[in-house]
Every structure is written in structure tokens, then in C-alpha cells.
Design an enzyme around this catalytic site. Structure first.
Site, mmCIF file in Angstrom:
data_model
loop_
_atom_site.group_PDB
_atom_site.id
_atom_site.type_symbol
_atom_site.label_atom_id
_atom_site.label_comp_id
_atom_site.label_asym_id
_atom_site.label_seq_id
_atom_site.Cartn_x
_atom_site.Cartn_y
_atom_site.Cartn_z
ATOM 1 C CB SER A 149 -0.844 0.010 1.277
ATOM 2 O OG SER A 149 -1.422 1.289 1.487
ATOM 3 C CE1 TYR A 162 -4.198 -2.014 4.836
ATOM 4 C CE2 TYR A 162 -3.451 0.234 4.421
ATOM 5 C CZ TYR A 162 -3.883 -0.991 3.943
ATOM 6 O OH TYR A 162 -3.983 -1.208 2.593
HETATM 7 P P1 NAD Z 1 -11.047 -6.041 -0.259
HETATM 8 O O1 NAD Z 1 -11.486 -5.943 1.163
HETATM 9 O O2 NAD Z 1 -12.019 -5.775 -1.340
HETATM 10 O O3 NAD Z 1 -10.368 -7.461 -0.509
HETATM 11 C C1 NAD Z 1 -9.548 -8.050 0.446
HETATM 12 C C2 NAD Z 1 -9.560 -9.525 0.171
HETATM 13 O O4 NAD Z 1 -8.795 -10.156 1.197
HETATM 14 C C3 NAD Z 1 -10.983 -10.096 0.246
HETATM 15 O O5 NAD Z 1 -11.105 -11.088 -0.751
HETATM 16 C C4 NAD Z 1 -11.027 -10.684 1.634
HETATM 17 O O6 NAD Z 1 -11.943 -11.752 1.746
HETATM 18 C C5 NAD Z 1 -9.577 -11.174 1.761
HETATM 19 N N1 NAD Z 1 -9.195 -11.404 3.145
HETATM 20 C C6 NAD Z 1 -9.253 -10.546 4.189
HETATM 21 N N2 NAD Z 1 -8.857 -11.160 5.305
HETATM 22 C C7 NAD Z 1 -8.524 -12.432 4.944
HETATM 23 C C8 NAD Z 1 -8.035 -13.553 5.643
HETATM 24 N N3 NAD Z 1 -7.819 -13.509 6.967
HETATM 25 N N4 NAD Z 1 -7.799 -14.694 4.977
HETATM 26 C C9 NAD Z 1 -8.031 -14.774 3.642
HETATM 27 N N5 NAD Z 1 -8.501 -13.746 2.919
HETATM 28 C C10 NAD Z 1 -8.738 -12.582 3.571
HETATM 29 O O7 NAD Z 1 -9.782 -5.103 -0.410
HETATM 30 P P2 NAD Z 1 -8.891 -4.679 -1.659
HETATM 31 O O8 NAD Z 1 -9.003 -3.229 -1.759
HETATM 32 O O9 NAD Z 1 -9.143 -5.505 -2.860
HETATM 33 O O10 NAD Z 1 -7.454 -5.004 -1.027
HETATM 34 C C11 NAD Z 1 -6.595 -6.012 -1.508
HETATM 35 C C12 NAD Z 1 -5.187 -5.666 -1.056
HETATM 36 O O11 NAD Z 1 -4.830 -4.401 -1.617
HETATM 37 C C13 NAD Z 1 -5.022 -5.537 0.449
HETATM 38 O O12 NAD Z 1 -3.798 -6.112 0.853
HETATM 39 C C14 NAD Z 1 -5.005 -4.025 0.661
HETATM 40 O O13 NAD Z 1 -4.280 -3.657 1.807
HETATM 41 C C15 NAD Z 1 -4.337 -3.565 -0.614
HETATM 42 N N6 NAD Z 1 -4.624 -2.171 -0.943
HETATM 43 C C16 NAD Z 1 -5.863 -1.743 -1.342
HETATM 44 C C17 NAD Z 1 -6.074 -0.405 -1.632
HETATM 45 C C18 NAD Z 1 -7.402 0.133 -2.098
HETATM 46 O O14 NAD Z 1 -7.553 1.354 -2.248
HETATM 47 N N7 NAD Z 1 -8.397 -0.691 -2.343
HETATM 48 C C19 NAD Z 1 -5.026 0.510 -1.498
HETATM 49 C C20 NAD Z 1 -3.790 0.055 -1.071
HETATM 50 C C21 NAD Z 1 -3.589 -1.287 -0.802
#
Ligand code: NAD
Length: 266
Positions: A149, A162
Site C-alpha cells: 500500500s 495497517y
Molecule cells: P477487499 O477488502 O475488497 O479485498 C480483500 C480480500 O482479502 C478479500 O477477498 C477478503 O476476503 C480477503 N481477506 C481478508 N482477510 C482475509 C483472511 N484472513 N484470509 C483470507 N482472505 C482474507 O480489499 P482490496 O481493496 O481488494 O485489497 C486487496 C489488497 O490491496 C489488500 O492487501 C489491501 O491492503 C491492498 N490495498 C488496497 C487499496 C485500495 O484502495 N483498495 C489501497 C492500497 C492497498
């Protein structure tokens, strides 16, 4: 997901954790559309079935569902074993599962802090441990990509777990990259900025909040999931064969100190 015409990942075996929605789902679609066999992980198998049914067919073999909680050691070990046995191998590990909990830092509970660290840090370490053991045991090359991130670098008040977890990811990637580079095992991260995914519905679906968010970003818009998938696919491909230990920021310029866009300091 970008419409794919090439099959860059034909006969490649890829595991994507946290694939039930958001960026992980798009990453799974991307790799399948480029020919890979994909193992999709999430906590519950039934939440992964709709995705399994819509993944484009791989060039060889079948896709897999490997359900399990990335914060639980036994689950991660089982997920990795089911993937390695089911695919008879693994080429690319994508540690995407992640979560965050909002709370003022003077009130944070150790339980919540540890929960975020368990998913975002321990989950990465445990998946990597199993993949590295497999590749080293067979003297095979390997590739690990972690979804970090911009908060690997930018502090995120009210999200101490986080910030700490993504900061840790940056150094985990660099440490593993250095330890395994001589075995042709590459380890990198992508660091997304603000991306349109279900966890961001609160501002994505509210035009005023959307505008307010977009204003903070030098490119004046949030990113799309496919822009993260494209970067992950690049790091998994031969086109990045000499890159290891890096975090690729995919953030529309968010880490460029947007406040300095207009000069105010001299
Ligand atoms: P999201 O919440 O839509 O997806 C997260 C996924 O991780 C989901 O499929 C959820 O079921 C899974 N998950 C959560 N806890 C889990 C566990 N204990 N075991 C197995 N699966 C688990 O979020 P996203 O935005 O798609 O995020 C995906 C990644 O991208 C994350 O690591 C997040 O930190 C990173 N990220 C997202 C953003 C953003 O703006 N969306 C920005 C920076 C980083």
C-alpha cells in the site's frame, strides 16, 4: 481487467490470496485471461465459486479453490499444500489478502492490532515460507508479489495496525529478495494508492466524497483494479526478470507529496 490477447502465463501456476473480491478478484481474472492456472483463496469456498465459474479457462490444467484464513498458521499451511499438490507446482505466489481496522491510536486494542498484523504480515510470511521451501527443495526459480500500500510509506493516522503492517511488508520483501536472489527467486511488491474496490464504497459511491478523494491525488482520479493487476502481471512476467526487492508504487502520484504541486514554501 485489461482485455488480454497474449497468453504470457500459459502453463504457469499462480496462487492469489484474498481473491473473493476487489483487487484480488481482478488479479485472478487477469492471470487466467493470460492463460495461467489460478488457485483462488479466500476464507470461505462458497464465496469463491462465482469467481471460479467466470475465470477464463487456462491453457492447461484446471483452476482451484483453496479456502482458508491467512491469519491462521494451520490454514495457510493447508492452503499452500492444497495448491502445491493440486497444481503439482507453483510459479507465482501473490499475497493480496489484507485488512484494516479504524481506531484512534490511544484506544487501539491489542486484539485488533494483532489481527491486522496477522493477516497483513504473518499471512505473507507463512505463504512465502511454504513457497520458498517448495522452490528450494526442488531447486526451482520462483516469484513472490505482495500487495502492499502507499501506507508502506505514508503514515495513516487512525489505522496504526495497517501502517505498521504495510511498513513491515516493505522490509519483508527486501529481506526475502536479498536472501533468495541467487536462487532466481524474485520478491517484489506493488503499493496501490486509492483504488475503486468494495472496501472504498463509502467514498466511491458518494459523489462529494469521491471528488474530495480525487482532489488529493496528483492524477485527480482514483485507480482501477486493472491498473494494479497490470503492475502485478508485469512483476510476474519475463519483462521484469532483473527486478527484485522493489516496491512499485501504483498510485497516480500520491506518494509525490501532492501538497507541493503548487509552490508554497519559497
Ligand atoms: P477487499 O477488502 O475488497 O479485498 C480483500 C480480500 O482479502 C478479500 O477477498 C477478503 O476476503 C480477503 N481477506 C481478508 N482477510 C482475509 C483472511 N484472513 N484470509 C483470507 N482472505 C482474507 O480489499 P482490496 O481493496 O481488494 O485489497 C486487496 C489488497 O490491496 C489488500 O492487501 C489491501 O491492503 C491492498 N490495498 C488496497 C487499496 C485500495 O484502495 N483498495 C489501497 C492500497 C492497498
Amino acid at each position: 481487467m485489461t482485455e488480454q490477447t497474449s497468453k504470457r502465463f500459459a502453463h504457469k501456476k499462480v496462487l492469489v490470496t484474498g481473491a473473493s473480491q476487489g483487487i484480488g478478484e481482478d488479479v485472478a481474472m487477469h492471470f487466467a485471461s493470460e492463460g495461467a492456472q489460478v488457485a483462488i483463496n479466500g476464507r470461505k469456498a462458497e464465496k469463491l465459486e462465482p469467481l471460479l465459474n467466470k475465470l477464463p479457462k487456462p491453457v492447461s490444467g484446471e483452476h482451484l479453490i483453496v479456502a482458508g484464513d491467512m491469519s491462521v498458521e494451520e490454514d495457510v499451511d493447508r492452503v499452500m499444500k492444497e495448491t502445491l499438490d493440486g497444481f503439482d507446482g507453483l510459479d507465482v505466489l501473490i499475497c493480496n489478502a489484507g485488512m484494516q481496522i479504524e481506531c484512534p491510536s490511544d484506544e487501539i486494542s491489542l486484539k485488533d492490532f494483532n489481527m491486522v498484523m496477522a493477516v497483513n504480515v504473518s499471512g505473507v510470511v507463512l505463504c512465502a515460507r511454504a513457497a520458498l521451501k517448495y522452490w528450494r527443495g526442488k531447486d526451482l526459480p520462483g516469484n513472490i508479489i505482495v500487495n502492499s500500500s502507499v501506507h508502506q510509506q505514508i503514515p495513516k493516522p487512525h489505522y496504526l495496525g495497517y501502517s505498521a503492517s504495510k511498513g513491515a511488508v516493505g522490509n519483508i520483501v527486501r529481506t526475502l529478495a536479498l536472501e533468495y536472489a541467487r536462487f532466481d527467486i524474485r520478491v517484489n511488491a506493488v503499493a496501490p494508492g486509492a483504488i475503486v474496490t468494495p472496501i472504498n464504497d463509502a467514498w466511491v459511491k458518494d459523489p462529494e466524497k469521491y471528488e474530495a478523494t480525487a482532489k488529493h491525488i496528483p492524477m485527480k482520479r482514483p485507480g482501477e483494479c486493472r491498473e494494479i493487476s497490470d503492475a502485478i502481471a508485469f512483476l510476474a512476467s519475463k519483462e521484469s526478470s532483473y527486478i527484485t526487492g522493489q516496491t512499485l508504487f501504483v498510485d497516480g502520484g500520491l506518494t509525490l507529496y501532492a501538497d507541493f504541486e503548487q509552490n508554497w514554501s519559497s
